[in-house]
Design an enzyme around this catalytic site. Structure first.
Site, PDB file in Angstrom:
ATOM      1  N   GLN A 192      -9.818  -4.175   7.132  1.00  0.00           N
ATOM      2  CA  GLN A 192      -9.031  -3.751   8.288  1.00  0.00           C
ATOM      3  C   GLN A 192      -9.635  -2.522   8.961  1.00  0.00           C
ATOM      4  O   GLN A 192      -8.934  -1.770   9.639  1.00  0.00           O
ATOM      5  CB  GLN A 192      -7.585  -3.458   7.881  1.00  0.00           C
ATOM      6  CG  GLN A 192      -6.831  -4.677   7.376  1.00  0.00           C
ATOM      7  CD  GLN A 192      -5.355  -4.402   7.176  1.00  0.00           C
ATOM      8  OE1 GLN A 192      -4.601  -4.217   8.122  1.00  0.00           O
ATOM      9  NE2 GLN A 192      -4.937  -4.386   5.917  1.00  0.00           N
ATOM     10  N   ASP A 204      -4.714   8.154   2.552  1.00  0.00           N
ATOM     11  CA  ASP A 204      -4.272   6.870   3.098  1.00  0.00           C
ATOM     12  C   ASP A 204      -5.280   6.372   4.132  1.00  0.00           C
ATOM     13  O   ASP A 204      -5.955   7.173   4.793  1.00  0.00           O
ATOM     14  CB  ASP A 204      -2.892   7.057   3.750  1.00  0.00           C
ATOM     15  CG  ASP A 204      -2.213   5.739   4.072  1.00  0.00           C
ATOM     16  OD1 ASP A 204      -2.664   4.695   3.571  1.00  0.00           O
ATOM     17  OD2 ASP A 204      -1.220   5.760   4.812  1.00  0.00           O
ATOM     18  N   GLU A 205      -5.388   5.046   4.281  1.00  0.00           N
ATOM     19  CA  GLU A 205      -6.238   4.418   5.311  1.00  0.00           C
ATOM     20  C   GLU A 205      -7.671   4.964   5.261  1.00  0.00           C
ATOM     21  O   GLU A 205      -8.263   5.336   6.280  1.00  0.00           O
ATOM     22  CB  GLU A 205      -5.643   4.638   6.706  1.00  0.00           C
ATOM     23  CG  GLU A 205      -4.212   4.153   6.874  1.00  0.00           C
ATOM     24  CD  GLU A 205      -4.092   2.636   6.987  1.00  0.00           C
ATOM     25  OE1 GLU A 205      -5.085   1.943   6.725  1.00  0.00           O
ATOM     26  OE2 GLU A 205      -2.996   2.151   7.320  1.00  0.00           O
ATOM     27  N   LYS A 265       0.817  -1.216   0.000  1.00  0.00           N
ATOM     28  CA  LYS A 265       0.000   0.000   0.000  1.00  0.00           C
ATOM     29  C   LYS A 265       0.853   1.269   0.000  1.00  0.00           C
ATOM     30  O   LYS A 265       0.627   2.181  -0.796  1.00  0.00           O
ATOM     31  CB  LYS A 265      -0.918  -0.022   1.219  1.00  0.00           C
ATOM     32  CG  LYS A 265      -1.597   1.297   1.534  1.00  0.00           C
ATOM     33  CD  LYS A 265      -2.442   1.194   2.774  1.00  0.00           C
ATOM     34  CE  LYS A 265      -1.606   1.089   4.026  1.00  0.00           C
ATOM     35  NZ  LYS A 265      -0.923   2.368   4.374  1.00  0.00           N
ATOM     36  N   THR A 266       1.835   1.314   0.897  1.00  0.00           N
ATOM     37  CA  THR A 266       2.647   2.521   1.021  1.00  0.00           C
ATOM     38  C   THR A 266       3.455   2.770  -0.245  1.00  0.00           C
ATOM     39  O   THR A 266       3.615   3.910  -0.691  1.00  0.00           O
ATOM     40  CB  THR A 266       3.581   2.410   2.242  1.00  0.00           C
ATOM     41  OG1 THR A 266       2.787   2.147   3.404  1.00  0.00           O
ATOM     42  CG2 THR A 266       4.365   3.688   2.446  1.00  0.00           C
ATOM     43  N   ARG A 275      -0.697  -9.940  10.747  1.00  0.00           N
ATOM     44  CA  ARG A 275       0.512  -9.262  11.231  1.00  0.00           C
ATOM     45  C   ARG A 275       1.739 -10.174  11.088  1.00  0.00           C
ATOM     46  O   ARG A 275       2.875  -9.720  11.194  1.00  0.00           O
ATOM     47  CB  ARG A 275       0.391  -8.889  12.713  1.00  0.00           C
ATOM     48  CG  ARG A 275      -0.693  -7.903  13.108  1.00  0.00           C
ATOM     49  CD  ARG A 275      -0.701  -6.679  12.259  1.00  0.00           C
ATOM     50  NE  ARG A 275      -1.604  -6.861  11.115  1.00  0.00           N
ATOM     51  CZ  ARG A 275      -1.559  -6.143  10.002  1.00  0.00           C
ATOM     52  NH1 ARG A 275      -0.645  -5.215   9.851  1.00  0.00           N
ATOM     53  NH2 ARG A 275      -2.412  -6.371   9.010  1.00  0.00           N
TER      54      ARG A 275
END
Length: 725
Positions: free
Chosen positions: A251, A220-221, A33-34, A609
């Site tokens: 998420q 973002d997010e 994503k980043t 995670r």
């Protein structure tokens, strides 16, 4: 192909190069994503479609903003100036300072923290004669912030929405609180976005100005946005519609903070013709971990849908680069009780450490805070270093808050809340009577407390020790403001702490905490040097409140599942997967089916995670606070495909590997066998405990001891954590 595009897989490249119109990038856990967000940012600049000041990039954390800035600079090969890149609150504060007058404020307004917000609300409640015992201020503040998160100022709240809160006077209290904030030239966090959104709603010329300026929006997010953040983004995206939101509906786990998963679910309705691009190639976890997580989250109905799969030999390798081919199944351990659960985790951590694994690559993720105690006790007993993520942050410590209050007074002399905090710290003889006189004079003349204090001193009505103390403080403040202009903020704040008597107060304090508090103040002064001005530092503190952990130290991480979002580890332990613990019963009672889906998303976050291994644990019985409670395995265990699980543990040792666990009630309480108590330990024995030191056993039952410790008082501990003195 340009170098920055060559490192992307096909879906990532599509997300970077689709620059016209609205785009939703559904980025699963570990899918890069980043990298997509930062490469898209750099690609816009490299292709000349916009200058740095024409891109608005919004993140949720200061850390994410800093990382994006660094990555964009790395791709471009040079630092980038003039960026509109930051958190929602930081960008809103920047806009609000430009247009403060449209919100009835001055440009040097103060941003209050949570503690000051509560103190101000208490003052307003007292003036409005609302009983703080009957209506706790934190409860009422929570309601005010919920309205602000929804973009609703006092005029926009429907009367029925307030119910009987504050005796039916909640809306009036909200209005009075807002009026008091404006009188103080202050805002709270919720106001930043609320005021900016109202300014854009009510001033078409201002909105048109930003439509012309911002050609591209990057978010973002997006799954974590609340209503007012959503409204702000929609207003800015109305004209050009070049908005790219990156997020993962699977998420979305922060509804309790106001996040609305519906924002991402309805993106295509909000922006007709939007392009939805799914990133499903995971570069973090093994195939069994991904299959287990995907099988679990598939039981949610409210999702846009995607299936994670291993990235394999595709581009964009994981930063850790540790993912093994194939990989081991998710391990499920069925145990007798929560104490055996802690022992099992401790033993596996020791075994992994002996095999060369780093403790920093291991994490214990719990659903609720009460679960951490058993693991802390066990890790202490084994001598395994650990860190609890989510403790008291640096800028929330009392001595730092005091120093910040002094700094706020230098920047804005009319900051009543800051003045009230430090007027008697260190002690200056200003008691409740003197403080009441100051407040009465300030209200009568509609002036700040500092002006009221000067007037009372001039009139001779503030005398004695209190008068001397206040006169000395005002004189010091005037002197320090002069020094601020001439000597700079670092030297001035050092003088504030030294000349004002604060450091002497701590030096005179003989408590064990005093040396650490002095060290914290030294760190505070060091932090000031990173900022050009005191005002800039105060904005940073108010907006960030972030204390960086020492990531280099080798310690096991212990935290809640909520705190783990965005992190990754080689090994993840997920204890407490039982009905009554996870899913959380209180969440289910309050939110029903919608809350269950969020709990399932939380489980999905926990599993994803892990890079290499996941160990899920559940116990037949668990001590919750003071009581033992029998437990059934979490329903989430039944939702993970059995082919990706390997089962074991004391409660499953006589069953065939891979079989479903029997209900926990099949393991009766009397079947629990405690290990033999260490020899030489009985009532009256002197013992030693690694955490609490020496003590005397005053009572014993089964494997539990009541011990009167010499320094720590009476504690109840397990006998295996002590040894004869």
């Amino acid at each position: 192909m340009a170098e920055h595009l060559a490192r992307l897989n096909p879906e990532q490249r599509m997300a970077v190069e689709t620059l016209e119109g609205p785009v939703l990038v559904l980025a699963g856990a570990g899918t890069g994503k980043t990298r997509v967000l930062t490469t898209r940012f750099a690609h816009i600049l490299l292709t000349g479609r916009a200058s740095p000041g024409q891109i608005l990039a919004v993140t949720f954390t200061n850390k994410a903003a800093r990382e994006m800035r660094e990555r964009v600079a790395a791709i471009l090969g040079r630092p980038v100036e003039g960026l509109w890149l930051g958190t929602f609150h930081a960008l809103a504060a920047r806009l609000l300072r430009r247009h403060a007058s449209l919100a009835g404020l001055q440009a040097n307004f103060t941003i209050l923290d949570a503690d000051d917000q509560l103190r101000l609300l208490k003052q307003v409640m007292e003036a409005e004669r609302i009983d703080a015992k009957r209506w706790p201020p934190p409860l009422l503040m929570n309601q005010i912030q919920r309205w602000k998160d929804r973009g609703e100022g006092p005029a926009r709240v429907m009367p029925a929405a307030a119910g009987d809160l504050a005796g039916g006077r909640m809306l009036a209290l909200y209005g009075a609180y807002q009026a008091r904030l404006k009188a103080l030239n202050a805002t709270d966090f919720g106001d930043l976005l609320l005021h900016v959104t109202d300014i854009l709603r009510e001033n078409p010329d201002v909105l048109a100005q930003y439509h012309r300026q911002f050609r591209y929006l990057l978010v973002d997010e997006y799954q974590d946005t609340n209503v007012v953040q959503y409204l702000w983004l929609r207003l800015l995206a109305q004209a050009g519609r070049n908005i790219c939101c990156v997020g993962d509906d699977d998420q979305s786990i922060y509804s309790w903070r106001g996040a609305e998963v519906e924002n991402i679910l309805r993106f295509e309705k909000d922006f007709p013709g939007a392009r939805v691009i799914r990133l499903e190639r995971n570069y973090r976890s093994t195939a069994p971990i991904l299959a287990a997580a995907s099988g679990l989250i598939a039981h949610n109905a409210g999702r846009l849908g995607k299936t994670l799969r291993p990235g394999g030999g595709d581009r964009a390798p994981a930063s850790g680069g540790k993912k093994a081919g194939g990989g081991e199944n998710v391990t499920v351990l069925s145990l007798w009780d929560s104490e055996e659960e802690a022992r099992a985790v401790g033993e596996r951590i020791e075994a992994l450490q002996r095999s060369g694994e780093s403790l920093a690559e291991m994490a214990i993720l719990v659903r609720a805070g009460f679960q951490t105690r058993a693991f802390e006790e066990r890790l202490i007993g084994l001598g395994i270093p650990y860190r609890v993520i989510g403790g008291l942050r640096f800028y929330e410590r009392a001595e730092i808050r005091d120093a910040i209050a002094y700094a706020r007074l230098l920047v804005q002399p009319g900051d009543d809340l800051a003045f009230e905090r430090v007027i008697n710290v260190p002690r200056r003889g200003v008691g409740a009577v003197a403080l009441r006189a100051l407040h009465e004079r300030a209200r009568a003349e509609d002036v700040p407390l500092t002006a009221a204090a000067s007037a009372l001193l001039a009139a001779g009505t503030l005398r004695g020790r209190a008068g001397e103390g206040v006169r000395g403080l005002l004189a010091h403040l005037a002197l320090w403001r002069e020094r601020l202009a001439g000597e700079g903020h670092v030297a001035t704040m050092r003088a504030v702490l030294d000349e004002g008597g604060y450091t002497d107060m701590l030096r005179a304090d003989k408590s064990p905490e005093a040396p650490g508090r002095l060290e914290n103040l030294k760190e505070f002064i060091r932090a000031l040097a990173d900022f050009e001005s005191l005002a800039g530092f105060l904005d940073h503190v108010a907006l960030v409140m972030e204390n960086e952990e020492n990531a280099a130290s080798d310690k096991v991480s212990l935290m809640t599942l909520h705190a783990a979002k965005g992190l990754e580890f080689d090994t993840v332990f997920l204890p407490g997967w039982e009905e009554g613990v996870f899913p959380n019963p209180r969440a289910l009672d309050e939110g029903g089916a919608k809350a269950l889906e969020e709990e399932r998303r939380l489980a999905y976050v926990g599993i994803t995670r892990a890079r290499l291994r996941v160990i899920i644990l559940h116990a037949a019985q668990r001590r919750i606070y003071a009581n033992w409670q029998e437990s059934l395995p979490s329903r989430f265990l039944d939702e993970i495909p059995e082919e990706w699980l390997s089962r074991g543990g004391s409660a499953a040792q006589n069953r065939h590997r891979g079989a479903r666990p029997a209900p926990a009630t099949a393991f009766p309480l009397q079947a629990r066998v405690s290990p033999a108590r260490p020899r030489g330990i009985a009532v009256g024995s002197r013992i030693f405990h690694q955490k609490f030191g020496h003590g005397t056993v005053v009572a014993a039952e089964a494997d539990r001891l009541e011990i009167a410790f010499d320094a720590a008082g009476t504690k109840h501990v397990l006998d295996r954590f002590v040894e004869p003195a």
